[in-house]
Write a protein that holds these residues in place. Structure first.
Motif, short mmCIF file in Angstrom:
data_model
loop_
_atom_site.label_atom_id
_atom_site.label_comp_id
_atom_site.label_asym_id
_atom_site.label_seq_id
_atom_site.Cartn_x
_atom_site.Cartn_y
_atom_site.Cartn_z
N ARG A 138 0.82 -1.15 0.08
CA ARG A 138 0.13 -0.12 -0.13
C ARG A 138 0.89 1.14 -0.16
O ARG A 138 2.14 1.26 0.30
N TRP A 139 0.15 2.53 -0.25
CA TRP A 139 0.75 3.78 -0.20
C TRP A 139 -0.21 4.44 0.39
O TRP A 139 -1.52 4.38 0.35
N GLY A 146 -4.72 3.39 3.89
CA GLY A 146 -3.82 3.26 2.54
C GLY A 146 -4.71 2.65 1.47
O GLY A 146 -5.67 2.32 1.50
N TRP A 175 5.03 13.70 -1.44
CA TRP A 175 4.83 12.39 -0.84
C TRP A 175 6.14 11.85 -0.32
O TRP A 175 6.05 10.49 -0.39
N ARG A 233 10.77 5.25 -3.91
CA ARG A 233 9.25 4.94 -3.55
C ARG A 233 8.74 6.33 -3.06
O ARG A 233 9.51 7.38 -2.90
N THR A 234 7.38 6.35 -3.05
CA THR A 234 6.63 7.54 -2.67
C THR A 234 5.53 7.09 -1.85
O THR A 234 4.94 5.97 -1.91
N GLY A 235 4.96 7.85 -1.20
CA GLY A 235 3.66 7.73 -0.35
C GLY A 235 3.89 6.52 0.76
O GLY A 235 2.86 5.95 1.45
N HIS A 236 5.14 6.48 1.27
CA HIS A 236 5.51 5.59 2.28
C HIS A 236 5.53 6.25 3.57
O HIS A 236 5.28 7.55 3.54
N GLY A 243 6.28 0.28 3.44
CA GLY A 243 5.13 0.61 2.22
C GLY A 243 5.60 1.66 1.13
O GLY A 243 7.06 1.80 0.90
N GLY A 244 4.69 2.11 0.54
CA GLY A 244 5.04 3.05 -0.53
C GLY A 244 4.69 2.48 -2.06
O GLY A 244 4.45 1.24 -2.22
N GLY A 245 4.97 3.09 -3.06
CA GLY A 245 4.74 2.72 -4.33
C GLY A 245 5.73 3.45 -5.37
O GLY A 245 6.27 4.45 -4.76
N PHE A 251 3.45 -1.22 -5.93
CA PHE A 251 3.44 -1.01 -4.38
C PHE A 251 4.24 -1.84 -3.43
O PHE A 251 4.48 -3.11 -3.88
#
Length: 550
Positions: free
Chosen positions: A238-239, A256, A452, A500-503, A524-526, A532
């Motif tokens: 997930r992110w 997420g 992010w 990665r981003t959104g982690h 996590g992250g994507g 993801f």
């Protein structure tokens, strides 16, 4: 209480000095030189009838984030005498041993609450766990600048127009807000909030280590290790989720979005930070569980052992609700609030002196307008269950979302973010005591523009920044901002994780006194291109990390 004046006598041979009243009239302050005198006397001057029956004034010292209460002024008790010899055993070590500088003596007006209000508040603030330090006598409603959000979901294709949705709502298919106007500067207003601190003596020791560049303390590589369990179950990839440390051995993951842009149904997990083992949490609710979401914030309040979850988005929906998750029974409760709550996602929320400080984020506008970014600061008081907007001064940041806001003492460090299509690499600092923004002159090379990214506070007044999205690609670099000298450092990391981003990143509490590095957990992250992650990474950051020279 406008006609009541407060005076302070700091020492036996000093004259009374009138304490300075804040603009909104709810706080009084006076600076006292260290070391502390043997006796301090605070008294009031004014008619007894001007002192409301339902008001008290708490007196406390503030010094480098440490609070120590002196006493309480009431209508019946209008003179408070503090004697050091009677309080030396309970005086914090930092205050007891400090011989230079100044300490802030502060008086805070509180309104004694009636039975109905007390009963309502006790649903969240259980008896015996805390005393409210920050009751607001007058709270302003937030401006009705509602509407919704944008998220770091699928990569935005050049020239691709945004599809219209029915009912004026749109799915956050990637950061799409436009730049907002910079608000007019306003007069300063003192703020009141407190965040529990780490062991101050240990933090000072670590700060000294961080400053020590002798040959005995050589620079070392930072090291990243994958500590994901390959046998035991864990959260789905997930992110756009949140994770916060709730005690020395536990972190809680919430929300997420994962594969095929589906919100994570296994929403809540608990992580044992020592064994690195995940545990799925089955929550209950008094009425209903909060809807699945991403782009929200989750903020832990150790005084009441609950997590505040605010805002976020779900497909075509945007949220402005606040839920509390009680960690003793894992039960959700929707907070009833007064005032108009802002609708936000990909904002930041900071707990400061028992209040939630929300900055920035995305909000929706009616079709066909694009989503908007905010440059506003909103505050929610869980005690009064009310939203209000403080008056701030200084050069505040442009409107943005996907930024980071990291609290170091009383200074909130804001970095990066974006207002599509522009990504930022600027650094701003909000003095939480004065409500004054500033943009410091940076030493060294700042990180490239991004949003992010993951961030957390390290020892020695440092902020860690990792990864993020530069408007085109996900990033994998790691940087440290030092609040002391306002410098950025691009550190070297062995076994660098994939971009990665959104982690999320959280710094764990110290394990032993001679520790020479911070440990940061990353989850996590994507890659912003459909993939993801579910890895749990341990990032060891030495107090003296090796840095890139270019």
């Amino acid at each position: 209480m406008e006609k009541i004046k407060f005076y302070c006598v700091a020492g036996i041979h000093t004259d009374p000095v009138e304490m300075i009243r804040s603009n909104e009239g709810h706080h009084f302050g006076h600076h006292i030189a260290l070391p502390l005198p043997d006796q301090i006397n605070v008294f009031t001057v004014g008619e007894v009838t001007d002192f409301p029956d339902d008001h008290v004034v708490d007196l406390q010292f503030w010094y480098e984030g440490v609070q120590f209460k002196l006493g309480t002024v009431t209508k019946a008790v209008r003179n408070v005498v503090w004697e050091r010899k009677k309080c030396d055993d309970t005086l914090p070590e930092l205050l007891k041993n400090s011989c230079e500088g100044e300490v802030l003596l502060e008086g805070q007006v509180k309104q004694v609450m009636g039975n109905a209000s007390s009963n309502r508040i006790s649903q969240t603030y259980r008896a015996g766990k805390r005393k409210a330090d920050n009751l607001q006598e007058e709270l302003e409603n937030t401006p009705q600048n509602l509407l919704t959000i944008s998220t770091p979901i699928s990569k935005q294709k050049p020239g691709k127009k945004k599809a219209k949705q029915s009912n004026g709502e749109r799915t956050p298919k990637g950061p799409t807000p436009r730049k907002g106007k910079i608000a007019t500067r306003m007069r300063a207003l003192r703020g009141e909030s407190r965040t529990p601190k780490k062991n101050k003596i240990l933090e000072e020791q670590n700060a000294e280590k961080n400053d020590n560049t002798s040959e005995g303390n050589s620079l070392r590589w930072s090291v990243c290790k994958d500590v994901t369990s390959r046998v035991l179950p864990g959260p789905s990839r997930r992110w756009g989720h949140t994770m916060c440390v709730v005690d020395g051995k536990q972190a809680v993951l919430i929300g997420g979005q994962g594969d095929k842009h589906q919100l994570s149904k296994d929403s809540v997990w608990s992580l044992n930070t020592e064994t690195r083992r995940w545990k799925p949490i089955k929550t209950e609710a008094e009425c209903q569980n909060p809807e699945l979401r991403m782009g929200h914030t989750a903020t832990f309040d150790p005084m009441v052992r609950c997590i505040y979850v605010y805002g976020g988005s779900k497909n075509l929906k945007w949220f402005r609700d606040i839920y509390t998750l009680d960690l003793d029974n894992w039960k959700w409760q929707l907070m009833k609030v007064n005032g108009k709550a802002p609708t936000r996602a990909y904002h930041t929320t900071t707990l400061y002196r028992h209040e939630l400080w929300i900055f920035g984020g995305v909000y929706p506008r009616p079709n066909p307008q694009p989503d908007g970014c905010s440059d506003e600061l909103h505050i929610f008081s869980p005690v009064m269950e009310n939203w209000y907007s403080p008056i701030v001064t200084g050069d505040k940041p442009l409107a943005r979302s996907g930024h980071s806001a990291t609290l170091i003492g009383d200074q909130l460090v804001v970095f990066g973010g974006w207002d599509a299509p522009v990504c930022y690499s600027d650094t701003f600092i909000l003095d939480m005591t004065l409500l004054d923004w500033s943009q410091p002159k940076i030493v060294g090379k700042a990180p490239k523009p991004r949003s992010w990214h993951a961030s957390c506070a390290l020892s020695g007044q440092r902020v860690l920044i990792h990864g993020g999205y530069d408007g085109d690609l996900a990033l994998d670099d790691t940087h440290i901002f030092n609040l002391r000298d306002k410098s950025w450092t691009h550190i070297k990391v062995d076994s660098l994780p994939s971009p990665r981003t959104g982690h999320v990143a959280v710094c764990l509490p110290y394990c032993h006194d001679n520790q020479e590095q911070d440990e940061v957990m990353v989850f996590g992250g994507g890659d912003n291109d459909g993939a993801f992650f579910t890895e749990l990474l341990s990032l060891a950051i030495p107090f003296l990390p090796l840095a890139h020279t270019s």
